[in-house]
Design a protein around this motif. Structure first.
Motif, short mmCIF file in Angstrom:
data_model
loop_
_atom_site.label_atom_id
_atom_site.label_comp_id
_atom_site.label_asym_id
_atom_site.label_seq_id
_atom_site.Cartn_x
_atom_site.Cartn_y
_atom_site.Cartn_z
N PHE A 97 9.44 -72.00 -12.44
CA PHE A 97 9.63 -72.03 -10.99
C PHE A 97 10.43 -73.27 -10.58
CE2 PHE A 97 8.61 -72.75 -6.56
CZ PHE A 97 8.53 -71.48 -6.02
N GLN A 98 10.01 -74.39 -11.14
CA GLN A 98 10.67 -75.65 -10.79
C GLN A 98 12.15 -75.63 -11.17
OE1 GLN A 98 9.04 -79.01 -12.79
NE2 GLN A 98 9.82 -80.47 -11.29
N HIS A 99 12.44 -74.99 -12.29
CA HIS A 99 13.84 -74.94 -12.74
C HIS A 99 14.64 -73.89 -11.97
CE1 HIS A 99 17.25 -75.36 -15.47
NE2 HIS A 99 17.32 -74.04 -15.47
N PHE A 100 14.09 -72.68 -11.89
CA PHE A 100 14.92 -71.57 -11.39
C PHE A 100 14.87 -71.36 -9.88
CE2 PHE A 100 14.82 -70.21 -15.90
CZ PHE A 100 16.19 -70.05 -16.07
N ALA A 101 13.70 -71.57 -9.25
CA ALA A 101 13.59 -71.22 -7.82
C ALA A 101 14.65 -71.93 -6.97
CB ALA A 101 12.18 -71.50 -7.32
N ALA A 140 16.59 -67.29 2.17
CA ALA A 140 16.86 -67.62 0.77
C ALA A 140 15.60 -68.16 0.10
CB ALA A 140 17.99 -68.64 0.67
N GLU A 141 14.86 -68.98 0.83
CA GLU A 141 13.60 -69.55 0.32
C GLU A 141 12.60 -68.42 0.02
OE1 GLU A 141 12.35 -73.01 0.35
OE2 GLU A 141 10.33 -72.37 -0.20
N GLU A 142 12.48 -67.51 1.00
CA GLU A 142 11.54 -66.40 0.87
C GLU A 142 11.93 -65.50 -0.31
OE1 GLU A 142 10.89 -64.91 4.95
OE2 GLU A 142 10.89 -62.93 3.97
N ASP A 179 24.38 -72.96 -13.13
CA ASP A 179 25.21 -74.08 -12.68
C ASP A 179 25.02 -74.43 -11.20
OD1 ASP A 179 26.21 -74.56 -15.16
OD2 ASP A 179 27.94 -73.23 -14.94
N GLN A 180 24.09 -73.74 -10.53
CA GLN A 180 23.82 -74.08 -9.13
C GLN A 180 23.12 -75.43 -9.04
OE1 GLN A 180 25.03 -72.16 -6.51
NE2 GLN A 180 26.00 -71.32 -8.35
N GLU A 181 23.39 -76.13 -7.95
CA GLU A 181 22.71 -77.40 -7.69
C GLU A 181 21.25 -77.11 -7.36
OE1 GLU A 181 23.63 -80.61 -7.43
OE2 GLU A 181 25.68 -80.25 -8.16
N ALA A 182 20.35 -77.83 -8.04
CA ALA A 182 18.93 -77.61 -7.74
C ALA A 182 18.44 -78.64 -6.74
CB ALA A 182 18.12 -77.69 -9.02
N SER A 183 19.34 -79.51 -6.27
CA SER A 183 18.91 -80.68 -5.49
C SER A 183 18.33 -80.32 -4.13
CB SER A 183 20.08 -81.63 -5.33
OG SER A 183 21.19 -80.92 -4.82
N ALA A 184 18.79 -79.23 -3.52
CA ALA A 184 18.27 -78.84 -2.20
C ALA A 184 16.77 -78.58 -2.28
CB ALA A 184 19.00 -77.60 -1.69
N GLY A 185 16.33 -78.01 -3.43
CA GLY A 185 14.91 -77.84 -3.66
C GLY A 185 14.25 -76.76 -2.83
#
Lengths: 218, 216
Positions: free
Chosen positions: A67-71, A88-90, B57-63
């Motif tokens: 989850f931490q990596h992909f979400a 997008a979050e949902e 390759d997407q930025e994960a920073s937005a979280g």
């Protein structure tokens, strides 16, 4: 110096093996078993075991790491596809929930976890943003084997890592067009109006990019 | 699964299918072809793999927002949505088509469009249309041209035209330049899936009499 030479020799079998493979996924490979030491390079085979841990033991810790990596990546991908932040979050949450429920359908000899997550996210986008059904091909046989051949799994991981390198190595203009195409809803015509490039140029650049990828994979 | 398929899908179509940017009718065509063609299925998986790389390759920073993992776990606890199984059948229609027809060949609701030729329009979004075509063995579909792009794939029997011979799984890609007279093989009635991006409203605005042959 010596270490450098050693590294090169160690890497060689893997490079040779990959070079015999065509661009498309192949299920059988020839040659010696893959050197386990290759795992240290960024192929992330461990995501595969994360998915099996969810499938076999409903392992919440494994899920939390996935989850931490992909979400956040799914969320960023959907925003670039035209979704607003809340949606997008949902959707990213729903995609991750689907991953949990469909863990038994994941076949690591046909796709990496990232590829599989991409297909779930894409289908979610078609469903939610385009409000369209997504016809999928008929399932092959009886689905993934309980114990897939480790060689096949590793070979696919390596091939995909190689594809990723080849994508990164593309000229910027070509790479950007491929990315834009994958953000979905953008047709060639819309990309044309966004980038100011004529349609013909876009099509030929994408074709060139695909040729380069094929060349890199052969 | 057949290895005899000679006429395959283009890179353009496979990439757009992987990217998810095709109209529903074209998705249905691609999914149906992939169900019959191992070669194109492997190519399609390669295009999915490109999508996987783009996602990685997407930025994960937005979280994600706080509590999103807990919200997802709550969603999971509610259980998996029940997937509707495809109607059974293994003769003519691959699973994606059976989902649209609601069964195999016997469930198709044909409507005659003259000279023994029948069609059944499938319910898809309106940016393109999909229909099944029935051409009696040995019959010819009169010379016609196409608006936009039209893809035709054989599901049963075979047909020949000025371009080539097409059998189960083969896809003919026609554009506005192609004028042809497809003729079904004499051995068996021919059933095809045809999709086109010509807008449906075109024919609706015209009196039936003036509709070109076979247009919806």
């Amino acid at each position: 110096m010596f270490t450098e030479i050693d590294t090169v020799t160690l890497d060689e079998p893997a490079t040779e093996r990959s070079s015999t493979k065509p661009w498309r996924a192949k299920r059988r490979i020839r040659g010696k078993p893959v050197n386990r030491a290759d795992d240290s390079c960024d192929t992330k085979t461990e995501w595969v075991s994360h998915v099996s841990r969810i499938r076999d033991a409903q392992d919440q810790a494994a899920f939390a790491e996935l989850f931490q990596h992909f979400a956040p990546r799914i969320k960023a991908f959907l925003i670039k596809s035209g979704s607003d932040v809340t949606l997008a979050e949902e959707c990213a949450q729903e995609v991750m929930a689907t991953l949990w429920h469909k863990a038994h359908l994941f076949d690591p000899t046909r796709a990496t976890v990232a590829t599989w997550v991409f297909t779930i996210a894409r289908n979610k986008r078609i469903d939610v943003l385009r409000k369209q059904r997504r016809p999928e091909p008929e399932e092959l046989g009886w689905g993934p084997k309980a114990e897939p051949e480790q060689d096949d799994v590793l070979a696919l991981q390596q091939e995909t890592a190689q594809l990723r390198d080849a994508l990164t190595a593309l000229p910027e203009a070509q790479r950007q067009l491929i990315e834009k195409a994958y953000f979905g809803d953008l047709s060639h015509r819309e990309i044309a109006s966004q980038t100011g490039l004529p349609l013909g140029t876009i099509k030929s650049r994408i074709r060139l990019a695909l040729d380069r990828l094929r060349h890199a994979m052969n | 699964m057949s290895n005899k398929i000679k006429h395959h899908l283009t890179d353009d179509l496979l990439m757009a299918y992987a990217a998810g940017s095709l109209p529903e009718a074209f998705d249905l065509m691609v999914a149906t072809h992939l169900s019959l063609c191992d070669h194109c299925r492997a190519r399609a998986e390669s295009f999915d793999a490109i999508g996987g790389c783009v996602l990685q390759d997407q930025e994960a920073s937005a979280g994600m927002s706080d509590g999103s993992l807990a919200a997802t776990m709550a969603m999971i606890a509610k259980g998996a949505p029940i997937a509707k199984p495809s109607p059974p059948g293994c003769s003519v229609l691959p699973a994606p088509l059976r989902d649209y027809v609601g069964g195999d060949v016997n469930a198709i609701r044909w409507r005659s469009i003259g000279m023994g030729v029948k069609q059944a329009i499938l319910p898809t979004t309106r940016d393109a249309s999909a229909r099944l075509l029935f051409i009696p063995a040995g019959a010819a579909v009169p010379d016609h041209s196409h608006h936009g792009t039209e893809l035709t794939m054989v599901l049963q029997g075979a047909f020949s035209d000025e371009v080539d011979h097409f059998a189960r799984g083969d896809v003919e890609i026609a554009d506005e330049d192609l004028h042809h007279t497809p003729t079904a093989d004499i051995t068996e009635d021919c059933i095809c899936l045809a999709v086109t991006d010509a807008p449906l409203k075109f024919s609706k605005l015209m009196p039936r009499l003036f509709q070109p042959f076979l247009r919806i």
